[in-house]
Scaffold this motif. Structure first.
Motif, short mmCIF file in Angstrom:
data_model
loop_
_atom_site.label_atom_id
_atom_site.label_comp_id
_atom_site.label_asym_id
_atom_site.label_seq_id
_atom_site.Cartn_x
_atom_site.Cartn_y
_atom_site.Cartn_z
N GLY A 52 0.62 8.35 11.13
CA GLY A 52 1.23 7.30 10.37
C GLY A 52 0.31 5.94 10.20
N VAL A 53 -0.38 6.05 11.12
CA VAL A 53 -1.49 4.63 11.50
C VAL A 53 -1.82 4.84 10.20
N ARG A 54 -2.61 6.15 9.88
CA ARG A 54 -3.75 6.26 8.74
C ARG A 54 -2.84 5.31 7.06
N ARG A 55 -1.62 6.46 7.51
CA ARG A 55 -0.96 6.76 6.41
C ARG A 55 -0.65 4.44 5.79
N GLN A 56 -0.20 3.61 7.28
CA GLN A 56 -0.23 2.81 6.70
C GLN A 56 -1.69 1.67 7.12
N MET A 57 -2.62 2.17 6.86
CA MET A 57 -4.09 1.50 6.97
C MET A 57 -4.62 1.75 5.26
N ASN A 58 -4.46 2.67 4.77
CA ASN A 58 -4.31 3.34 3.53
C ASN A 58 -3.74 2.21 2.48
N ASP A 59 -2.49 2.11 3.04
CA ASP A 59 -1.35 0.52 2.21
C ASP A 59 -2.07 -0.55 2.28
N LEU A 60 -1.99 -0.85 3.28
CA LEU A 60 -2.69 -2.28 3.80
C LEU A 60 -3.78 -2.22 3.54
N ALA A 61 -5.44 -1.38 3.52
CA ALA A 61 -5.76 -2.45 3.48
C ALA A 61 -7.19 -1.99 2.11
N GLY A 62 -6.62 -1.06 1.17
CA GLY A 62 -7.17 -0.63 -0.20
C GLY A 62 -7.44 -1.62 -0.26
N ASP A 63 -8.36 -0.99 -1.27
CA ASP A 63 -8.56 -2.05 -2.55
C ASP A 63 -7.85 -2.74 -2.95
#
Length: 521
Positions: A52-63
């Motif tokens: 869950g953390v990984r999904r949210q990290m990618n959603d929030l901090a992607g380019d």
């Protein structure tokens, strides 16, 4: 973030207390209420996962989020994303007009790079350093300054006495320090303030060679904000002006070794003139905070609140690095804390019954501009601020040692002993809760929890510290330790659950509250 003193430790109720079996009936033993509470908390913690953390990290901090600048379309998208996550968890909207969004007024004063200038002139020679690489200028209500320069030695925060030669001239200081931290910034602001009070037309700081071009770029990209200085202030790297000062008879390399004094000494620069411009544009906007609420279950305590907070903004798009990357993703700073906030919310939403107190989940913007979103919320709360019993803040929790987290303000309140006991009670988390490792940075006064502390609400701040990617395009999601964030989220959830379940609210230490009051009055 610093301060010490300890209150008496708060003893946790034993996790398991078994009632004796009935000898005549052979009935099963029943768990005591504390055991039931512990089991309920474990159910909530199980909802927190690295995936869950990984999904949210990618959603929030992607380019695609382009660094979530305050304000920006991408910050709005981040706010919409968080509101959707809160809605999916069944949290009540606790923003404006029945929504999850709280808007706050922001007047940005942004430098116009086309109208920024620094020139040093002496005789027939003019030196023009490169903006954003060799120098920066801070926004000023005066827009520009020009005048004969006078060298006043090494800057120091305690300098109060300025020589008469400061009047009407450009005051030049040597500024020690290799990076733009709080001590460096405090010295800059206080020295410039002393020069302004002495009638200086402007202030120019010569930066240590250890202050790299990347740091100059970082400051030049982050100077937009709500405030403008009353006089023009600039700073230039020593390497860009060494020859000009040598020609004027001032050895800046010698100044590097000098101890700052309590009184500045004026040295003539042989008629050197400094001209600076810092013309700015003003833009009004209303950036978002995002607020969700889990209503408590106890008829008395449900009208008291625990607030979890994290800032969702970063610094946007700026000067490209050596690899040509110009997006400052802000994965650790602070998509990591925002993802942890969402995970803690998920844990509370998974409980079969809400805790006694109500719980607020607050994602703020404007932290990078000076803690502005959290300040607005604390001054314009969507729940009664006098009924808030604690604030737990998370900022940069995804890097460095996998087995430790720093709790800033550990000795300021009973929250410190409580989180230490919770960490000991949950060895499966594999986390050591460390005290402030960087007291010289005064971090307790530099993140969003401080705006609750200034309201005298006990607060604690979890972080894993700075690293080489801080405020750089290289702060990317793939460098984040998602397992560590999940474990920190569980620790923070257990802490918040204890606070939200107990009748006795957290208390300041005597010294902790005294230091908070000293910083705010």
């Amino acid at each position: 973030m610093t301060i010490k003193t300890r209150l008496a430790r708060i003893a946790l109720i034993p996790a398991l207390v078994l009632l004796p079996a009935c000898a005549s009936g052979g009935l099963e033993t029943a768990p005591a209420p504390s055991a039931l509470s512990a089991r309920a908390a474990d159910v909530g913690a199980a909802a927190i996962t690295p995936e869950g953390v990984r999904r949210q990290m990618n959603d929030l901090a992607g380019d695609a989020m382009r660094g979530r600048e305050t304000p920006s379309p991408e910050l709005e998208r981040a706010a919409e994303y968080l509101a959707a996550e809160f809605r999916g968890l069944g949290l009540e909207p606790a923003g404006d007009s029945g929504t999850y969004i709280q808007r706050w007024p922001y007047r940005a004063i942004a430098l116009d790079p086309a109208r920024v200038k620094l020139e040093l002139r002496r005789g027939g020679t003019t030196v023009q350093p490169s903006y954003g690489r060799e120098y920066f200028v801070l926004p000023s209500s005066a827009d520009s300054a020009v005048g004969e320069a006078v060298f006043l030695g090494t800057a120091a925060p305690g300098i109060r006495e300025m020589p008469a030669e400061t009047q009407g001239r450009i005051a030049v200081f040597y500024l020690q320090g290799a990076e733009p931290n709080s001590e460096w910034g405090g010295t800059l602001v206080q020295s410039a303030g002393s020069a302004a009070r002495a009638g200086a037309a402007g202030v120019l700081f010569v930066l240590d060679p250890a202050f790299k071009e990347e740091s100059v770029a970082m400051v030049s990209q982050g100077v937009s904000g709500p405030m403008a200085f009353p006089i023009t202030i600039g700073a230039v790297r020593l390497d860009a002006v060494r020859e000009a000062f040598n020609a004027a008879g001032v050895d800046l390399d010698a100044a590097r070794q000098a101890e700052p004094g309590s009184a500045a000494q004026a040295t003539s620069l042989g008629g050197m003139t400094v001209a600076m411009s810092a013309r700015a544009n003003s833009v009004e906007s209303r950036p978002p905070n995002v607020v969700g609420l889990l209503r408590g279950s106890d008829p008395e305590l449900r009208d008291t609140y625990v607030i979890f907070s994290a800032h969702m903004d970063h610094v946007g798009v700026g000067r490209p690095d050596a690899a040509g990357d110009s997006i400052y993703n802000g994965a650790d700073d602070n998509a990591s804390g925002t993802a942890a906030l969402l995970q803690v919310a998920r844990a509370f939403a998974a409980l079969a019954q809400p805790p006694a107190r109500s719980v607020v989940f607050l994602a703020v913007s404007g932290e990078e501009k000076g803690l502005l979103g959290s300040r607005y919320y604390s001054d314009n709360p969507t729940v009664p601020i006098e009924r808030v019993v604690a604030n737990i803040n998370m900022d940069m929790v995804g890097r460095n040692s996998p087995d430790s987290v720093v709790a800033i303000g550990l000795d300021f309140s009973s929250l410190g002993p409580l989180v230490q006991e919770i960490a000991a009670k949950h060895p499966e988390l594999g986390l050591t809760v460390a005290p402030d490792l960087w007291p010289e940075e005064q971090l307790f006064f530099r993140s969003d929890h401080f705006n609750f502390a200034r309201k005298e609400i006990p607060a604690i701040f979890f972080t894993t510290g700075l690293h080489e990617d801080y405020h750089r395009p290289s702060d990317e999601p793939e460098k984040i330790d998602v397992d560590k964030i999940a474990r920190i989220s569980k620790l923070v959830f257990y802490l918040g659950y204890e606070i939200a379940t107990r009748r006795e609210p957290p208390q300041w230490t005597e010294d902790g509250l005294a230091q908070v009051r000293a910083m705010t009055r």
